[in-house]
Design a protein around this motif. Structure first.
Motif, PDB file in Angstrom:
ATOM      1  N   PRO A 159       0.810  -1.222   0.000  1.00  0.00           N
ATOM      2  CA  PRO A 159       0.000   0.000   0.000  1.00  0.00           C
ATOM      3  C   PRO A 159       0.847   1.278   0.000  1.00  0.00           C
ATOM      4  CG  PRO A 159       0.001  -1.013   2.164  1.00  0.00           C
ATOM      5  CD  PRO A 159       0.712  -1.967   1.241  1.00  0.00           C
ATOM      6  N   ILE A 160       2.138   1.141   0.264  1.00  0.00           N
ATOM      7  CA  ILE A 160       3.007   2.313   0.324  1.00  0.00           C
ATOM      8  C   ILE A 160       3.682   2.578  -1.025  1.00  0.00           C
ATOM      9  CG2 ILE A 160       5.058   3.307   1.443  1.00  0.00           C
ATOM     10  CD1 ILE A 160       4.175   1.612   3.948  1.00  0.00           C
ATOM     11  N   CYS A 161       4.348   1.565  -1.580  1.00  0.00           N
ATOM     12  CA  CYS A 161       5.091   1.784  -2.836  1.00  0.00           C
ATOM     13  C   CYS A 161       4.456   1.076  -4.030  1.00  0.00           C
ATOM     14  CB  CYS A 161       6.547   1.353  -2.676  1.00  0.00           C
ATOM     15  SG  CYS A 161       6.778  -0.434  -2.488  1.00  0.00           S
ATOM     16  N   HIS A 162       3.377   0.330  -3.798  1.00  0.00           N
ATOM     17  CA  HIS A 162       2.593  -0.332  -4.850  1.00  0.00           C
ATOM     18  C   HIS A 162       3.350  -1.437  -5.582  1.00  0.00           C
ATOM     19  CE1 HIS A 162      -0.376   2.675  -4.015  1.00  0.00           C
ATOM     20  NE2 HIS A 162       0.541   3.614  -4.213  1.00  0.00           N
ATOM     21  N   GLU A 163       4.382  -1.983  -4.944  1.00  0.00           N
ATOM     22  CA  GLU A 163       5.078  -3.122  -5.527  1.00  0.00           C
ATOM     23  C   GLU A 163       4.203  -4.364  -5.344  1.00  0.00           C
ATOM     24  OE1 GLU A 163       9.404  -5.368  -5.246  1.00  0.00           O
ATOM     25  OE2 GLU A 163       9.090  -3.474  -4.205  1.00  0.00           O
ATOM     26  N   TYR A 164       4.175  -5.231  -6.360  1.00  0.00           N
ATOM     27  CA  TYR A 164       3.328  -6.428  -6.320  1.00  0.00           C
ATOM     28  C   TYR A 164       4.167  -7.648  -5.958  1.00  0.00           C
ATOM     29  CZ  TYR A 164       0.929 -10.563  -7.981  1.00  0.00           C
ATOM     30  OH  TYR A 164       0.385 -11.810  -8.063  1.00  0.00           O
ATOM     31  N   PHE A 165       3.586  -8.543  -5.148  1.00  0.00           N
ATOM     32  CA  PHE A 165       4.257  -9.772  -4.750  1.00  0.00           C
ATOM     33  C   PHE A 165       3.375 -10.960  -5.074  1.00  0.00           C
ATOM     34  CE2 PHE A 165       5.862  -6.328  -2.259  1.00  0.00           C
ATOM     35  CZ  PHE A 165       7.232  -6.528  -2.315  1.00  0.00           C
ATOM     36  N   ARG A 166       4.007 -12.060  -5.454  1.00  0.00           N
ATOM     37  CA  ARG A 166       3.256 -13.251  -5.824  1.00  0.00           C
ATOM     38  C   ARG A 166       2.853 -14.082  -4.609  1.00  0.00           C
ATOM     39  NH1 ARG A 166       5.556 -15.859 -11.227  1.00  0.00           N
ATOM     40  NH2 ARG A 166       3.370 -16.289 -11.499  1.00  0.00           N
ATOM     41  N   GLU A 167       3.532 -13.881  -3.478  1.00  0.00           N
ATOM     42  CA  GLU A 167       3.218 -14.634  -2.274  1.00  0.00           C
ATOM     43  C   GLU A 167       3.084 -13.688  -1.091  1.00  0.00           C
ATOM     44  OE1 GLU A 167       5.620 -18.102  -1.664  1.00  0.00           O
ATOM     45  OE2 GLU A 167       5.948 -18.331  -3.814  1.00  0.00           O
ATOM     46  N   ARG A 168       2.143 -14.003  -0.208  1.00  0.00           N
ATOM     47  CA  ARG A 168       1.835 -13.130   0.923  1.00  0.00           C
ATOM     48  C   ARG A 168       3.039 -12.917   1.844  1.00  0.00           C
ATOM     49  NH1 ARG A 168      -2.650 -11.263   2.392  1.00  0.00           N
ATOM     50  NH2 ARG A 168      -3.864 -12.732   1.178  1.00  0.00           N
ATOM     51  N   HIS A 169       3.822 -13.962   2.089  1.00  0.00           N
ATOM     52  CA  HIS A 169       4.954 -13.797   2.999  1.00  0.00           C
ATOM     53  C   HIS A 169       6.025 -12.881   2.408  1.00  0.00           C
ATOM     54  CE1 HIS A 169       6.383 -17.318   0.683  1.00  0.00           C
ATOM     55  NE2 HIS A 169       7.582 -16.874   0.954  1.00  0.00           N
ATOM     56  N   HIS A 170       6.101 -12.796   1.099  1.00  0.00           N
ATOM     57  CA  HIS A 170       7.039 -11.852   0.483  1.00  0.00           C
ATOM     58  C   HIS A 170       6.591 -10.413   0.744  1.00  0.00           C
ATOM     59  CE1 HIS A 170       8.392 -15.112  -2.589  1.00  0.00           C
ATOM     60  NE2 HIS A 170       8.947 -15.266  -1.399  1.00  0.00           N
ATOM     61  N   LEU A 171       5.292 -10.184   0.656  1.00  0.00           N
ATOM     62  CA  LEU A 171       4.768  -8.850   0.970  1.00  0.00           C
ATOM     63  C   LEU A 171       5.010  -8.527   2.439  1.00  0.00           C
ATOM     64  CD1 LEU A 171       3.209  -6.237   0.441  1.00  0.00           C
ATOM     65  CD2 LEU A 171       1.089  -7.546   0.743  1.00  0.00           C
ATOM     66  N   SER A 172       4.754  -9.494   3.306  1.00  0.00           N
ATOM     67  CA  SER A 172       4.975  -9.263   4.748  1.00  0.00           C
ATOM     68  C   SER A 172       6.431  -8.903   5.021  1.00  0.00           C
ATOM     69  CB  SER A 172       4.599 -10.515   5.541  1.00  0.00           C
ATOM     70  OG  SER A 172       3.245 -10.806   5.369  1.00  0.00           O
ATOM     71  N   ARG A 173       7.340  -9.640   4.425  1.00  0.00           N
ATOM     72  CA  ARG A 173       8.770  -9.355   4.610  1.00  0.00           C
ATOM     73  C   ARG A 173       9.108  -7.982   4.043  1.00  0.00           C
ATOM     74  NH1 ARG A 173      12.132 -13.629   1.811  1.00  0.00           N
ATOM     75  NH2 ARG A 173      11.488 -12.421   0.010  1.00  0.00           N
ATOM     76  N   HIS A 174       8.563  -7.648   2.909  1.00  0.00           N
ATOM     77  CA  HIS A 174       8.799  -6.349   2.275  1.00  0.00           C
ATOM     78  C   HIS A 174       8.325  -5.203   3.174  1.00  0.00           C
ATOM     79  CE1 HIS A 174       8.626  -3.063  -0.631  1.00  0.00           C
ATOM     80  NE2 HIS A 174       7.381  -2.873  -0.235  1.00  0.00           N
ATOM     81  N   MET A 175       7.187  -5.388   3.821  1.00  0.00           N
ATOM     82  CA  MET A 175       6.623  -4.313   4.648  1.00  0.00           C
ATOM     83  C   MET A 175       7.570  -3.903   5.764  1.00  0.00           C
ATOM     84  SD  MET A 175       3.952  -3.378   3.184  1.00  0.00           S
ATOM     85  CE  MET A 175       3.318  -2.264   4.417  1.00  0.00           C
ATOM     86  N   THR A 176       8.438  -4.781   6.205  1.00  0.00           N
ATOM     87  CA  THR A 176       9.403  -4.413   7.252  1.00  0.00           C
ATOM     88  C   THR A 176      10.397  -3.371   6.727  1.00  0.00           C
ATOM     89  OG1 THR A 176      10.943  -6.205   6.736  1.00  0.00           O
ATOM     90  CG2 THR A 176       9.210  -6.670   8.364  1.00  0.00           C
ATOM     91  N   SER A 177      10.567  -3.274   5.435  1.00  0.00           N
ATOM     92  CA  SER A 177      11.504  -2.290   4.872  1.00  0.00           C
ATOM     93  C   SER A 177      10.965  -0.866   4.977  1.00  0.00           C
ATOM     94  CB  SER A 177      11.830  -2.616   3.410  1.00  0.00           C
ATOM     95  OG  SER A 177      10.713  -2.378   2.591  1.00  0.00           O
ATOM     96  N   HIS A 178       9.665  -0.708   5.203  1.00  0.00           N
ATOM     97  CA  HIS A 178       9.072   0.615   5.299  1.00  0.00           C
ATOM     98  C   HIS A 178       9.060   1.148   6.731  1.00  0.00           C
ATOM     99  CE1 HIS A 178       7.939   0.939   1.143  1.00  0.00           C
ATOM    100  NE2 HIS A 178       7.270  -0.209   1.179  1.00  0.00           N
ATOM    101  N   ASN A 179       9.505   0.366   7.683  1.00  0.00           N
ATOM    102  CA  ASN A 179       9.522   0.809   9.092  1.00  0.00           C
ATOM    103  C   ASN A 179      10.696   1.702   9.377  1.00  0.00           C
ATOM    104  OD1 ASN A 179       7.197  -0.570   9.649  1.00  0.00           O
ATOM    105  ND2 ASN A 179       8.264  -2.404  10.304  1.00  0.00           N
TER     106      ASN A 179
END
Length: 54
Positions: A34-54
């Motif tokens: 929801p922040i940078c609009h990058e798309y991920f094929r698996e939910r855990h990849h999105l979850s891991r990515h979200m830690t980069s925005h903290n």
């Protein structure tokens, strides 16, 4: 030929294709950052990515 099959599928199975593309679109929306609009094929990849925005 592949193009013949594609033509057949589009002309005889439009509703199935439309429903499939809607499901794919919803899945893509769910797995998009929801922040940078990058798309991920698996939910855990999105979850891991979200830690980069903290």
């Amino acid at each position: 030929m592949t193009s013949d099959l594609v033509f057949h599928m589009r002309s005889h199975h439009k509703k199935e294709f439309a429903a499939e593309s809607q499901v794919r679109r919803r899945r893509e929306e769910k797995l998009t950052c929801p922040i940078c609009h990058e798309y991920f094929r698996e939910r855990h990849h999105l979850s891991r990515h979200m830690t980069s925005h903290n």
